[in-house]
Design a protein around this motif. Structure first.
Motif, PDB file in Angstrom:
ATOM      1  N   LEU A 122       0.827  -1.207   0.000  1.00  0.00           N
ATOM      2  CA  LEU A 122       0.000   0.000   0.000  1.00  0.00           C
ATOM      3  C   LEU A 122       0.860   1.255   0.000  1.00  0.00           C
ATOM      4  O   LEU A 122       0.510   2.247  -0.660  1.00  0.00           O
ATOM      5  N   GLY A 150       0.543   3.501  -3.201  1.00  0.00           N
ATOM      6  CA  GLY A 150      -0.041   4.792  -2.832  1.00  0.00           C
ATOM      7  C   GLY A 150       0.876   5.952  -3.159  1.00  0.00           C
ATOM      8  O   GLY A 150       0.433   6.998  -3.644  1.00  0.00           O
ATOM      9  N   PRO A 192      -5.239   7.552  -5.060  1.00  0.00           N
ATOM     10  CA  PRO A 192      -4.287   7.764  -3.962  1.00  0.00           C
ATOM     11  C   PRO A 192      -4.963   7.965  -2.611  1.00  0.00           C
ATOM     12  O   PRO A 192      -4.418   7.542  -1.580  1.00  0.00           O
ATOM     13  N   PHE A 196      -5.827   4.458  -1.341  1.00  0.00           N
ATOM     14  CA  PHE A 196      -4.634   3.737  -0.886  1.00  0.00           C
ATOM     15  C   PHE A 196      -4.086   4.332   0.408  1.00  0.00           C
ATOM     16  O   PHE A 196      -3.596   3.601   1.274  1.00  0.00           O
ATOM     17  N   THR A 197      -4.171   5.653   0.546  1.00  0.00           N
ATOM     18  CA  THR A 197      -3.693   6.289   1.777  1.00  0.00           C
ATOM     19  C   THR A 197      -4.549   5.884   2.968  1.00  0.00           C
ATOM     20  O   THR A 197      -4.030   5.559   4.050  1.00  0.00           O
TER      21      THR A 197
END
Length: 200
Positions: free
Chosen positions: A99, A103, A135, A138-139
């Motif tokens: 990740l 990310g 993004p 993913f964050t």
């Protein structure tokens, strides 16, 4: 930590459910307008696609929170409790690395010139705005995975919501089984049943 978990959970739920709900609303309005008035919302298809993509990446965070991602636990079947805990820690560490890398690259893509200069066909949104859910998703997943890893390292349940949900389901099943057993029990025998048979 509990306060942070509540805030993160609320953000995840609002963003994932909100984007999917908005996609459904746009689709319904577009269909009704076309059916009733014959007018076409030319931007509705693109809006629905972008909103569904948004809900997908943000919904993946909710899936991680409940440990509902597809996984194969064949190795864990042959391990004891300590081995399972070590394997879970290795798994969450690999998840964090993945990740973190993907990310970071997703955020870098937004800084590319074409992401700022290219516009979407219908809504005329800059491409960076259309791809922002990637993004962000993913964050949020990285932050959630950090929280799960923190729980594991402290020896706590890494998925308390999943455990609470499972326990509630088991309690409901036990209650239903108890109610069914009570219904199957014979009722009190009337005193005149035997006398009536004997009198015949």
């Amino acid at each position: 930590m509990a306060g942070f978990d509540r805030v993160l959970t609320r953000v995840e739920n609002v963003l994932a459910a909100g984007s999917l709900g908005l996609a459904a609303l746009v689709a319904i309005v577009a269909v009704l307008l076309r059916t009733i008035t014959g007018q076409i919302l030319f931007w509705s298809e693109e809006a629905v696609i972008l909103l569904v993509i948004t809900s997908t990446f943000l919904g993946a965070v909710v899936t991680l929170r409940y440990d509902e991602h597809v996984n194969v636990d064949l190795v864990a079947l042959f391990l004891g409790e300590r081995g399972k805990r070590v394997l879970a820690l290795v798994g969450i560490a690999v998840t964090l690395v993945y990740l973190g890398i993907v990310g970071a690259f997703a955020w870098l893509v937004l800084a590319e010139p074409y992401a700022r200069l290219t516009l979407t066909p219908a809504l005329k949104l800059p491409l960076w705005l259309a791809t922002l859910p990637v993004p962000v998703g993913f964050t949020l997943m990285f932050v959630r995975a950090c929280e799960i890893a923190s729980r594991m390292l402290r020896g706590r349940d890494p998925y308390p919501e999943k455990t609470a949900e499972r326990e509630a389901e088991q309690a409901a099943e036990r209650e239903a089984e108890g109610a069914a057993a009570r219904d199957d029990e014979p009722g009190p025998r009337r005193a005149d049943d035997g006398d009536g048979e004997a009198g015949r």
